[in-house]
Design a protein around this motif. Structure first.
Motif, PDB file in Angstrom:
ATOM      1  N   ILE A 125       0.848  -1.193   0.000  1.00 52.18           N
ATOM      2  CA  ILE A 125       0.000   0.000   0.000  1.00 52.18           C
ATOM      3  C   ILE A 125       0.884   1.243   0.000  1.00 52.18           C
ATOM      4  CG2 ILE A 125      -1.740   1.307   1.266  1.00 52.18           C
ATOM      5  CD1 ILE A 125      -2.860  -1.199   0.072  1.00 52.18           C
ATOM      6  N   HIS A 126       0.605   2.153  -0.931  1.00 49.36           N
ATOM      7  CA  HIS A 126       1.324   3.419  -1.026  1.00 49.36           C
ATOM      8  C   HIS A 126       0.404   4.551  -0.587  1.00 49.36           C
ATOM      9  CE1 HIS A 126       4.439   1.836  -4.163  1.00 49.36           C
ATOM     10  NE2 HIS A 126       4.234   0.980  -3.161  1.00 49.36           N
ATOM     11  N   PHE A 127       1.010   5.683  -0.242  1.00 52.30           N
ATOM     12  CA  PHE A 127       0.237   6.815   0.278  1.00 52.30           C
ATOM     13  C   PHE A 127       0.586   8.101  -0.463  1.00 52.30           C
ATOM     14  CE2 PHE A 127       0.163   3.657   3.542  1.00 52.30           C
ATOM     15  CZ  PHE A 127      -1.077   3.792   4.145  1.00 52.30           C
ATOM     16  N   ASP A 128      -0.432   8.912  -0.668  1.00 49.20           N
ATOM     17  CA  ASP A 128      -0.277  10.249  -1.249  1.00 49.20           C
ATOM     18  C   ASP A 128      -0.878  11.220  -0.237  1.00 49.20           C
ATOM     19  OD1 ASP A 128      -0.548  12.656  -2.643  1.00 49.20           O
ATOM     20  OD2 ASP A 128      -0.948  11.673  -4.552  1.00 49.20           O
ATOM     21  N   LEU A 129      -0.020  12.022   0.406  1.00 45.11           N
ATOM     22  CA  LEU A 129      -0.460  12.903   1.494  1.00 45.11           C
ATOM     23  C   LEU A 129      -0.337  14.364   1.077  1.00 45.11           C
ATOM     24  CD1 LEU A 129      -1.304  13.485   4.416  1.00 45.11           C
ATOM     25  CD2 LEU A 129       1.080  13.152   5.097  1.00 45.11           C
ATOM     26  N   ALA A 130      -1.470  15.063   1.043  1.00 43.50           N
ATOM     27  CA  ALA A 130      -1.501  16.490   0.720  1.00 43.50           C
ATOM     28  C   ALA A 130      -1.785  17.280   1.992  1.00 43.50           C
ATOM     29  CB  ALA A 130      -2.578  16.782  -0.325  1.00 43.50           C
ATOM     30  N   VAL A 131      -0.967  18.283   2.276  1.00 44.25           N
ATOM     31  CA  VAL A 131      -1.146  19.131   3.455  1.00 44.25           C
ATOM     32  C   VAL A 131      -1.887  20.392   3.031  1.00 44.25           C
ATOM     33  CG1 VAL A 131       0.017  20.382   5.300  1.00 44.25           C
ATOM     34  CG2 VAL A 131       0.976  18.229   4.470  1.00 44.25           C
ATOM     35  N   SER A 132      -3.017  20.656   3.670  1.00 34.73           N
ATOM     36  CA  SER A 132      -3.878  21.762   3.256  1.00 34.73           C
ATOM     37  C   SER A 132      -4.510  22.426   4.472  1.00 34.73           C
ATOM     38  CB  SER A 132      -4.989  21.259   2.318  1.00 34.73           C
ATOM     39  OG  SER A 132      -4.471  20.609   1.195  1.00 34.73           O
ATOM     40  N   SER A 133      -5.165  23.537   4.217  1.00 33.53           N
ATOM     41  CA  SER A 133      -5.955  24.186   5.256  1.00 33.53           C
ATOM     42  C   SER A 133      -7.201  23.356   5.544  1.00 33.53           C
ATOM     43  CB  SER A 133      -6.371  25.588   4.812  1.00 33.53           C
ATOM     44  OG  SER A 133      -7.285  25.494   3.717  1.00 33.53           O
TER      45      SER A 133
END
Length: 305
Positions: A125-133
């Motif tokens: 399993i791979h992850f795509d993490l976006a940091v946002s408000s």
């Protein structure tokens, strides 16, 4: 195999216009001639008997009919991706990608720890993490750009399912050598005698801090303000003073940082709530659903002071 196989070209083009705000920009990202995109859009509008966009000098905005179609098309795209994963050999939870949008505090400390532990069990399993408000996290989920959203609770949003809410009291974070580090808890009045590093005014931590200071008549001018949590935490670790961070996040700070976190007794400092969000009505891929369960269990296991 790609989910585009299961998604009509007109809907794919329509979604890209929504995302880019113009046919020309959609043409660039899709590598398709603007005339071809325009024809597909015209076909959609003719078949539906409704205008999907309002044309403005600043770009194309969805009409009420377009909003309904966009919600449907996003769910159709996500369902197509889920089906393709299963058809191409996804058995159980062996491989796949989990896309997460999160506010920075949780993305910086809690999520990396949880992802590492999860991948010990499911290394495919791979992850795509976006940091946002907080607002953008919800937008990412509603537009199908993220499978799971981790955000600070705001107003209820259409098309969003709140999987879990947990209280997230704000803690004071300081170096272990700080004069207040040995106390079981602190108040803002006690902290006001020391330098502060604070997040910007558009964050819930800063807003609750401002409300509490105003109620008590405290005048606290931070010596450092940042829109990123990382320099604030490092400021505290270097014994520069005190910063504030959510309890859930602070429990996953590196122990080598020699930091201490203390509950703040002022009532406003315990008023935050974390939400785990998904898109309402969507069937999640197996890997995403399983990680969601692990995430909810991790939050349940976090003791609240």
């Amino acid at each position: 195999m790609n989910e585009r196989i299961l998604l009509d070209s007109a809907l794919r083009y329509f979604l890209e216009i929504v995302r880019q705000g113009s046919i020309n920009k959609a043409s660039t990202t899709l590598h398709v001639a603007p005339s071809a995109i325009s024809r597909q859009l015209a076909r959609l509008e003719a078949e539906l008997g409704s205008q999907l966009f309002e044309r403005h000098p600043s770009g194309m905005r969805l009409s009420p009919s377009g909003e309904l179609l966009a919600a449907h098309a996003r769910k159709a795209r996500l369902e197509a991706a889920r089906v393709v994963e299963e058809i191409t050999g996804l058995e159980g939870i062996q491989r796949g990608t989990v896309r997460i949008a999160s506010v920075e505090g949780l993305a910086s400390y809690m999520l990396p720890h949880l992802i590492v532990e999860y991948r010990k069990k499911y290394h495919g399993i791979h992850f795509d993490l976006a940091v946002s408000s907080s607002i953008d996290v919800t937008k990412h989920v509603s537009e199908g750009l993220a499978d799971i959203g981790l955000t600070i609770s705001l107003a209820a949003e259409r098309n969003i399912k709140v999987e879990k809410r947990v209280m997230a009291p704000i803690h004071a974070v300081m170096a272990a050598s700080h004069p207040l580090a040995g106390k079981p808890h602190v108040t803002l009045a006690q902290l006001s005698h020391y330098p502060f590093a604070l997040p910007t005014d558009n964050t819930t931590i800063r807003q609750l801090f401002n409300v509490s200071c105003s109620r008590q008549g405290l005048l606290i001018e931070p010596v450092l303000v940042s829109n990123s949590v990382t320099p604030l935490v490092h400021f505290a670790a270097c014994n520069g003073g005190v910063t504030l961070i959510g309890d859930v996040s602070v429990r996953h700070l590196s122990q080598t940082a020699q930091l201490v976190s203390l509950p703040i007794r002022d009532r406003e400092m315990s008023g935050r709530t974390i939400e785990i969000q998904t898109l309402a009505g969507r069937t999640l891929p197996k890997g995403v659903a399983d990680f969601l369960d692990a995430l909810m269990q991790a939050l349940e296991a976090t003791p609240v002071m």
